[in-house]
Design a protein around this motif. Sequence first.
Motif, PDB file in Angstrom:
ATOM      1  N   SER A  40       0.805  -1.222   0.000  1.00  0.00           N
ATOM      2  CA  SER A  40       0.000   0.000   0.000  1.00  0.00           C
ATOM      3  C   SER A  40       0.837   1.271   0.000  1.00  0.00           C
ATOM      4  O   SER A  40       0.287   2.365  -0.191  1.00  0.00           O
ATOM      5  N   ARG A  41       2.137   1.168   0.194  1.00  0.00           N
ATOM      6  CA  ARG A  41       2.981   2.357   0.120  1.00  0.00           C
ATOM      7  C   ARG A  41       3.101   2.860  -1.331  1.00  0.00           C
ATOM      8  O   ARG A  41       3.619   3.945  -1.567  1.00  0.00           O
ATOM      9  N   PHE A  42       2.618   2.065  -2.270  1.00  0.00           N
ATOM     10  CA  PHE A  42       2.502   2.486  -3.669  1.00  0.00           C
ATOM     11  C   PHE A  42       1.022   2.707  -3.956  1.00  0.00           C
ATOM     12  O   PHE A  42       0.215   1.778  -3.834  1.00  0.00           O
ATOM     13  N   SER A  43       0.680   3.904  -4.377  1.00  0.00           N
ATOM     14  CA  SER A  43      -0.719   4.239  -4.609  1.00  0.00           C
ATOM     15  C   SER A  43      -0.874   4.811  -6.016  1.00  0.00           C
ATOM     16  O   SER A  43      -0.413   5.918  -6.298  1.00  0.00           O
TER      17      SER A  43
ATOM     18  N   LEU B  13       8.688   4.567   1.606  1.00  0.00           N
ATOM     19  CA  LEU B  13       9.267   3.456   0.859  1.00  0.00           C
ATOM     20  C   LEU B  13      10.432   2.831   1.616  1.00  0.00           C
ATOM     21  O   LEU B  13      10.975   3.418   2.559  1.00  0.00           O
ATOM     22  N   GLN B  14      10.817   1.652   1.164  1.00  0.00           N
ATOM     23  CA  GLN B  14      11.924   0.915   1.720  1.00  0.00           C
ATOM     24  C   GLN B  14      13.075   0.895   0.712  1.00  0.00           C
ATOM     25  O   GLN B  14      12.847   1.033  -0.495  1.00  0.00           O
TER      26      GLN B  14
ATOM     27  N   THR C  98      15.720   5.796  -6.400  1.00  0.00           N
ATOM     28  CA  THR C  98      16.656   5.353  -5.371  1.00  0.00           C
ATOM     29  C   THR C  98      16.101   5.778  -4.021  1.00  0.00           C
ATOM     30  O   THR C  98      15.826   6.969  -3.806  1.00  0.00           O
ATOM     31  N   VAL C  99      15.917   4.819  -3.138  1.00  0.00           N
ATOM     32  CA  VAL C  99      15.409   5.094  -1.792  1.00  0.00           C
ATOM     33  C   VAL C  99      16.561   4.988  -0.808  1.00  0.00           C
ATOM     34  O   VAL C  99      17.232   3.941  -0.718  1.00  0.00           O
ATOM     35  N   THR C 100      16.818   6.076  -0.104  1.00  0.00           N
ATOM     36  CA  THR C 100      17.960   6.093   0.829  1.00  0.00           C
ATOM     37  C   THR C 100      17.493   6.017   2.275  1.00  0.00           C
ATOM     38  O   THR C 100      16.341   6.288   2.607  1.00  0.00           O
TER      39      THR C 100
END
Lengths: 114, 117
Positions: A62-65, A81-82, A112-114
């Motif tokens: 659900s973190r993607f909507s 996001l992770q 890119t998720v930091t």
Amino acid sequence: ETGVTQTPRHLVMGMTNKKSLKCEQHLGHNAMYWYKQSAKKPLELMFVYNFKEQTENNSVPSRFSPECPNSSHLFLHLHTLQPEDSALYLCASSQVGQPTGEQYFGPGTRLTVT
Amino acid sequence: AQTVTQSQPEMSVQEAETVTLSCTYDTSESDYYLFWYKQPPSRQMILVIRQEAYKQQNATENRFSVNFQKAAKSFSLKISDSQLGDAAMYFCAYRSGAGGGADGLTFGKGTHLIIQP
């Protein structure tokens, strides 16, 4: 603009940020798709929209909507996001009713998720 | 669920030669479509060729052709007269014909094609 465009092309975000990816198709199509391409897995379908209605959610967290306000625009809203969500996110469109229904892809957003 | 298998992670061919990329798939459906996409270093996915399952004739697009063996569930891509610009990742993809047209693609893991000058 021609074909399928995506913005931004590159995005770096922290795990607590909220951001959105945008896709626009200039092909007159009526179906749109989000795919995820990561280094460790094959291309994965995330969501399908047919005439603005979501017809498939491929067990996406659900973190993607997603949001599809009309048949030309598709968004992917991102929050909390992770790091494992870092990937290339590809948007595609197709014409429902065309025999082969091939999908045309945008250039992708490198996330890119930091 | 359908699966697509590309057993060759990497292939290398001399410029101007012919190369064949393999793809097999598993499905219980009779109505479906198969595609080959090319993804160069720019990461832009480009449709190379398409095949309808109900058509016995193999699709061709200029230097690209397929060998579609429905009973064997095999869908290989042949590239003739290879050119440096053909260097890319090639993905085989499957689309069900049951969903009315708005069906997601199932992709293989891809084959990295190297063209030797």
